[in-house]
Design a protein around this motif. Sequence first.
Motif, PDB file in Angstrom:
ATOM      1  N   ILE A 207       0.167 -26.282 -10.915  1.00  0.00           N
ATOM      2  CA  ILE A 207      -0.598 -25.284 -11.658  1.00  0.00           C
ATOM      3  C   ILE A 207      -1.366 -24.433 -10.663  1.00  0.00           C
ATOM      4  CG2 ILE A 207      -2.634 -26.772 -12.037  1.00  0.00           C
ATOM      5  CD1 ILE A 207      -2.781 -25.438 -14.866  1.00  0.00           C
ATOM      6  N   GLN A 208      -1.319 -23.122 -10.873  1.00  0.00           N
ATOM      7  CA  GLN A 208      -1.984 -22.159  -9.989  1.00  0.00           C
ATOM      8  C   GLN A 208      -3.007 -21.362 -10.785  1.00  0.00           C
ATOM      9  OE1 GLN A 208       1.704 -20.096  -8.870  1.00  0.00           O
ATOM     10  NE2 GLN A 208       1.367 -20.728  -6.756  1.00  0.00           N
ATOM     11  N   PHE A 209      -4.165 -21.176 -10.188  1.00  0.00           N
ATOM     12  CA  PHE A 209      -5.205 -20.323 -10.758  1.00  0.00           C
ATOM     13  C   PHE A 209      -5.473 -19.205  -9.752  1.00  0.00           C
ATOM     14  CE2 PHE A 209      -5.891 -24.552 -12.506  1.00  0.00           C
ATOM     15  CZ  PHE A 209      -5.997 -24.294 -13.869  1.00  0.00           C
ATOM     16  N   HIS A 210      -5.145 -17.980 -10.132  1.00  0.00           N
ATOM     17  CA  HIS A 210      -5.341 -16.828  -9.255  1.00  0.00           C
ATOM     18  C   HIS A 210      -6.383 -15.906  -9.874  1.00  0.00           C
ATOM     19  CE1 HIS A 210      -1.070 -17.187  -7.297  1.00  0.00           C
ATOM     20  NE2 HIS A 210      -1.879 -18.188  -6.984  1.00  0.00           N
ATOM     21  N   ASN A 211      -7.471 -15.700  -9.165  1.00  0.00           N
ATOM     22  CA  ASN A 211      -8.491 -14.744  -9.590  1.00  0.00           C
ATOM     23  C   ASN A 211      -8.174 -13.401  -8.942  1.00  0.00           C
ATOM     24  OD1 ASN A 211     -10.151 -16.537 -11.174  1.00  0.00           O
ATOM     25  ND2 ASN A 211     -10.684 -17.532  -9.257  1.00  0.00           N
ATOM     26  N   VAL A 212      -7.900 -12.428  -9.795  1.00  0.00           N
ATOM     27  CA  VAL A 212      -7.354 -11.143  -9.353  1.00  0.00           C
ATOM     28  C   VAL A 212      -8.433 -10.074  -9.401  1.00  0.00           C
ATOM     29  CG1 VAL A 212      -5.501  -9.461  -9.762  1.00  0.00           C
ATOM     30  CG2 VAL A 212      -5.154 -11.876 -10.364  1.00  0.00           C
ATOM     31  N   LYS A 213      -8.351  -9.136  -8.468  1.00  0.00           N
ATOM     32  CA  LYS A 213      -9.246  -7.981  -8.513  1.00  0.00           C
ATOM     33  C   LYS A 213      -8.985  -7.238  -9.829  1.00  0.00           C
ATOM     34  CE  LYS A 213      -9.200  -7.402  -3.472  1.00  0.00           C
ATOM     35  NZ  LYS A 213      -8.778  -6.523  -2.340  1.00  0.00           N
ATOM     36  N   PRO A 214     -10.025  -6.897 -10.570  1.00  0.00           N
ATOM     37  CA  PRO A 214      -9.828  -6.294 -11.906  1.00  0.00           C
ATOM     38  C   PRO A 214      -8.900  -5.089 -11.906  1.00  0.00           C
ATOM     39  CG  PRO A 214     -12.142  -6.841 -11.572  1.00  0.00           C
ATOM     40  CD  PRO A 214     -11.454  -7.092 -10.262  1.00  0.00           C
ATOM     41  N   GLU A 215      -9.010  -4.254 -10.890  1.00  0.00           N
ATOM     42  CA  GLU A 215      -8.195  -3.042 -10.864  1.00  0.00           C
ATOM     43  C   GLU A 215      -6.733  -3.313 -10.496  1.00  0.00           C
ATOM     44  OE1 GLU A 215     -10.083  -3.465  -6.733  1.00  0.00           O
ATOM     45  OE2 GLU A 215     -10.625  -3.827  -8.849  1.00  0.00           O
ATOM     46  N   CYS A 216      -6.428  -4.570 -10.105  1.00  0.00           N
ATOM     47  CA  CYS A 216      -5.081  -4.903  -9.634  1.00  0.00           C
ATOM     48  C   CYS A 216      -4.297  -5.787 -10.611  1.00  0.00           C
ATOM     49  CB  CYS A 216      -5.154  -5.620  -8.284  1.00  0.00           C
ATOM     50  SG  CYS A 216      -5.858  -4.643  -6.941  1.00  0.00           S
ATOM     51  N   LEU A 217      -4.884  -6.148 -11.744  1.00  0.00           N
ATOM     52  CA  LEU A 217      -4.261  -7.147 -12.602  1.00  0.00           C
ATOM     53  C   LEU A 217      -2.889  -6.703 -13.117  1.00  0.00           C
ATOM     54  CD1 LEU A 217      -4.595  -9.913 -13.858  1.00  0.00           C
ATOM     55  CD2 LEU A 217      -5.715  -8.841 -15.816  1.00  0.00           C
TER      56      LEU A 217
ATOM     57  N   LYS B  46       2.190 -11.367   1.225  1.00  0.00           N
ATOM     58  CA  LYS B  46       1.258 -10.440   1.865  1.00  0.00           C
ATOM     59  C   LYS B  46       0.755  -9.392   0.874  1.00  0.00           C
ATOM     60  CE  LYS B  46       3.260 -10.828   6.515  1.00  0.00           C
ATOM     61  NZ  LYS B  46       3.992 -10.097   7.604  1.00  0.00           N
ATOM     62  N   GLU B  47       1.674  -8.884   0.056  1.00  0.00           N
ATOM     63  CA  GLU B  47       1.293  -7.871  -0.923  1.00  0.00           C
ATOM     64  C   GLU B  47       0.379  -8.474  -1.985  1.00  0.00           C
ATOM     65  OE1 GLU B  47       1.083  -4.028  -2.234  1.00  0.00           O
ATOM     66  OE2 GLU B  47       2.088  -4.796  -0.405  1.00  0.00           O
ATOM     67  N   ARG B  48       0.696  -9.680  -2.422  1.00  0.00           N
ATOM     68  CA  ARG B  48      -0.125 -10.347  -3.435  1.00  0.00           C
ATOM     69  C   ARG B  48      -1.519 -10.640  -2.914  1.00  0.00           C
ATOM     70  NH1 ARG B  48       1.606 -16.272  -5.180  1.00  0.00           N
ATOM     71  NH2 ARG B  48       0.723 -16.618  -3.095  1.00  0.00           N
ATOM     72  N   ALA B  49      -1.634 -11.008  -1.647  1.00  0.00           N
ATOM     73  CA  ALA B  49      -2.930 -11.356  -1.065  1.00  0.00           C
ATOM     74  C   ALA B  49      -3.924 -10.199  -1.162  1.00  0.00           C
ATOM     75  CB  ALA B  49      -2.751 -11.785   0.387  1.00  0.00           C
ATOM     76  N   LYS B  50      -3.409  -8.969  -1.120  1.00  0.00           N
ATOM     77  CA  LYS B  50      -4.286  -7.801  -1.212  1.00  0.00           C
ATOM     78  C   LYS B  50      -4.926  -7.680  -2.594  1.00  0.00           C
ATOM     79  CE  LYS B  50      -1.209  -5.258   1.928  1.00  0.00           C
ATOM     80  NZ  LYS B  50      -0.282  -4.091   2.028  1.00  0.00           N
ATOM     81  N   MET B  51      -4.335  -8.312  -3.584  1.00  0.00           N
ATOM     82  CA  MET B  51      -4.804  -8.179  -4.964  1.00  0.00           C
ATOM     83  C   MET B  51      -5.725  -9.315  -5.398  1.00  0.00           C
ATOM     84  SD  MET B  51      -1.147  -7.197  -6.732  1.00  0.00           S
ATOM     85  CE  MET B  51      -0.071  -5.934  -6.040  1.00  0.00           C
ATOM     86  N   LEU B  52      -5.834 -10.359  -4.576  1.00  0.00           N
ATOM     87  CA  LEU B  52      -6.530 -11.565  -5.007  1.00  0.00           C
ATOM     88  C   LEU B  52      -7.957 -11.645  -4.479  1.00  0.00           C
ATOM     89  CD1 LEU B  52      -3.736 -14.281  -4.593  1.00  0.00           C
ATOM     90  CD2 LEU B  52      -4.413 -13.035  -6.651  1.00  0.00           C
ATOM     91  N   VAL B  53      -8.804 -12.258  -5.292  1.00  0.00           N
ATOM     92  CA  VAL B  53     -10.166 -12.613  -4.877  1.00  0.00           C
ATOM     93  C   VAL B  53     -10.183 -14.046  -4.355  1.00  0.00           C
ATOM     94  CG1 VAL B  53     -12.558 -12.899  -5.637  1.00  0.00           C
ATOM     95  CG2 VAL B  53     -11.159 -11.038  -6.571  1.00  0.00           C
ATOM     96  N   SER B  54      -9.510 -14.952  -5.078  1.00  0.00           N
ATOM     97  CA  SER B  54      -9.410 -16.351  -4.672  1.00  0.00           C
ATOM     98  C   SER B  54      -8.242 -16.987  -5.405  1.00  0.00           C
ATOM     99  CB  SER B  54     -10.703 -17.116  -4.987  1.00  0.00           C
ATOM    100  OG  SER B  54     -10.928 -17.143  -6.383  1.00  0.00           O
TER     101      SER B  54
END
Length: 279
Positions: free
Chosen positions: A69-79, A148-156
């Motif tokens: 199970i993965q929990f990704h907290n995303v930058k609001p503007e990137c969801l 790498k691309e996904r990492a730019k969109m994530l907070v944690s």
Amino acid sequence: MATSRHTSVWCKGQMLYRYSVNLHQVTRRFSESSDKGWFRSLFVHKVDARKDAHSNLLSKKETSNLYKIQFHNVKPECLEAYNSLEAEVQNRLHQDQDYPCEVVGSWNTWYGEQDQAVHLWRYRGGYPALTECLKKLNNNKEYLEFQKERAKMLVSRRNQLLLEFSFWNEPLPRPGPSIYEMRTYNLKPGTMIEWGNHWARAIQYRQENNEAVGGFFSQIGDLYVVYHLWAYGSLQSREETRNSAWLKEGWDANVHYTVPLIRSMESRIMIPTTSSPLQ
């Protein structure tokens, strides 16, 4: 004379008191032993915590599925962009038979932690399948670019490895539309077997509306964590379904005996993404 009579009465009173205390203790021990024996005898799939690890006692023997199970907290503007990118990668992995993994479901949290994506993966073949998949992905240039691309969109982000309870349904694709509730229980250490014994019987009270999707417990990551995944047509149907459980004899007993096992609990309501097999 009066003093002697007073002493005799006092001594008899002390003897009576000690007898009463001893009788109460014996009665209480007998009552507790009898009640526990009678109540626990009702449970199916009862297991003995002393004979094996709870992962072997509680998980399904006929399968060797491992879940992540993965929990990704995303930058609001990137969801939105994040969901599109994840969908593309998930579809490619599903189409490629070389990867022994499949996404069970993907969601965005509606009520709970905001701007969050939750993914549940299944590895048919257990830890060897997980290891094989990770090795192949680490050698896949396209996947590394995706990371790498996904990492730019994530907070944690965080993840856990899970096993499924033997008495729960295996999560299978659903047509929907549904909302999903993930209930997370952080248990007191040492109580997982007891939790399993109670829920092995209690799950029968939550099957009438096909709401039970899957039940899991953690193996790596935060330990003594249980996840129950439910599907409902709406928030209103959720309320009605949960209320109806209280009308069934036995459900109240399950709640009574399992609540003391919990350190903390959380509920999140989730909406499936367009690519999720669970709709």
